[in-house]
Structures are given as structure tokens and as C-alpha cells.
Design an enzyme around this catalytic site. Structure first.
Site, mmCIF file in Angstrom:
data_model
loop_
_atom_site.group_PDB
_atom_site.id
_atom_site.type_symbol
_atom_site.label_atom_id
_atom_site.label_comp_id
_atom_site.label_asym_id
_atom_site.label_seq_id
_atom_site.Cartn_x
_atom_site.Cartn_y
_atom_site.Cartn_z
ATOM 1 C CG HIS A 18 9.264 17.650 -16.212
ATOM 2 N ND1 HIS A 18 8.711 16.391 -16.342
ATOM 3 C CD2 HIS A 18 10.451 17.585 -16.854
ATOM 4 C CE1 HIS A 18 9.520 15.612 -17.026
ATOM 5 N NE2 HIS A 18 10.592 16.316 -17.355
ATOM 6 C CE1 TYR A 30 7.900 18.613 -19.183
ATOM 7 C CE2 TYR A 30 6.890 19.332 -21.238
ATOM 8 C CZ TYR A 30 7.846 19.493 -20.254
ATOM 9 O OH TYR A 30 8.743 20.531 -20.329
ATOM 10 C CB ALA A 31 3.859 10.807 -22.238
ATOM 11 C CG ASN A 32 7.227 11.361 -17.979
ATOM 12 O OD1 ASN A 32 7.758 10.451 -18.587
ATOM 13 N ND2 ASN A 32 7.506 12.637 -18.232
ATOM 14 C CG HIS A 88 -1.925 1.059 1.238
ATOM 15 N ND1 HIS A 88 -2.324 1.662 2.394
ATOM 16 C CD2 HIS A 88 -2.624 1.664 0.245
ATOM 17 C CE1 HIS A 88 -3.227 2.588 2.123
ATOM 18 N NE2 HIS A 88 -3.419 2.604 0.825
ATOM 19 C CG ASP A 142 8.755 10.865 -21.771
ATOM 20 O OD1 ASP A 142 9.872 10.622 -21.258
ATOM 21 O OD2 ASP A 142 8.264 12.009 -21.776
#
Length: 139
Positions: free
Chosen positions: A106, A128-130, A20, A28
Site C-alpha cells: 500500500h 484498500y479499495a484502490n 498507451h 476510496d
């Protein structure tokens, strides 16, 4: 906690050992990954595998309760950001569980990846595809 089958053995093992609030980053192709953090490198070429495809497979296996994104994602890559949010909304409906969404810069995101149990690198080349997923519980 695992919910279903996953073919990649490293990723499947990671999910099965999460507790948990443990964190896992899916990123990316360009996000720097610290040497101290486990790297699960799925990237084959530009765009393969895609960020959203990887997220969907991960969510088929893992229960989450939180999502952390870079603020820049929604501004610089709004189409992929909105598609990602749709996937999270569907996960909320499917799981019946609340999923918090928070945003940080970021730069702070890159630092926060040091807290991840692992960073999963995709072939995604959209800026920024994170995402950092926070593990939930199935009960």
C-alpha cells in the site's frame, strides 16, 4: 481510448486523451492525493459512488491492459477484492484482451499514484479499495 458514452465530463475527457500505458487511479474516499496529480472528485457521501460502480463505468469507456492493486486489499477486504477480480475477468472476456494484475504494498501504491494522469476519488469507505489502471489500445 474511449469505448462508449460517459456522463462525467472530466472523466470522459481524461479517457479520451489517454495514450498507451498511461495510468489512472480510482480510489476510496481516504487515499491521499498529491497536489501535483489531477483530482477528479466524485465522492458525495460515504459509499456514494461506490468503488465497483465507478470501476464498471470507467471500464465501459476505457481500454485497459493492466491493473495494479495493494497487497493489503485482498487480505483486509477480501469480498470487495474478489468482486473486483470478477469485474476484471468479465472485462477480459468482453474485450478479448489480456489484462495483467499485479500487487504492490500500500505504501508503494500511494507513491505510484504520482505517475497517474489523474486520481478519481469515490465515496467508497472499504479499506484498500484502490486500483491503478494502465491504458491499453483498442486495436
Amino acid at each position: 481510448m474511449k469505448k462508449s458514452a460517459l456522463i462525467n465530463s472530466e472523466l470522459s475527457y481524461l479517457v479520451s486523451t489517454l495514450g498507451h500505458t498511461d495510468e489512472v487511479t480510482i480510489c476510496d474516499a481516504g487515499l491521499p492525493i498529491a497536489d501535483e496529480v489531477q483530482r477528479i472528485d466524485l465522492a458525495l457521501t460515504h459509499g456514494v459512488p461506490a468503488f465497483l460502480d465507478t470501476v464498471k463505468v470507467y471500464l465501459s469507456e476505457a481500454q485497459i491492459e493492466g491493473v495494479i492493486l495493494a497487497e493489503e486489499f485482498k487480505q483486509v477486504s477480501p469480498e470487495l477484492h474478489d468482486a473486483f477480480l470478477s469485474v476484471i475477468e468479465q472485462e477480459r472476456e468482453t474485450s478479448g484482451k489480456a489484462i495483467s494484475i499485479s500487487y504492490i504494498s500500500h505504501e508503494d501504491f500511494k507513491t505510484k499514484t504520482l505517475d497517474s494522469r489523474a486520481v478519481v476519488r469515490t465515496g467508497e469507505c472499504t479499506p484498500y479499495a484502490n486500483v491503478i489502471f494502465q491504458a491499453g489500445v483498442v486495436f
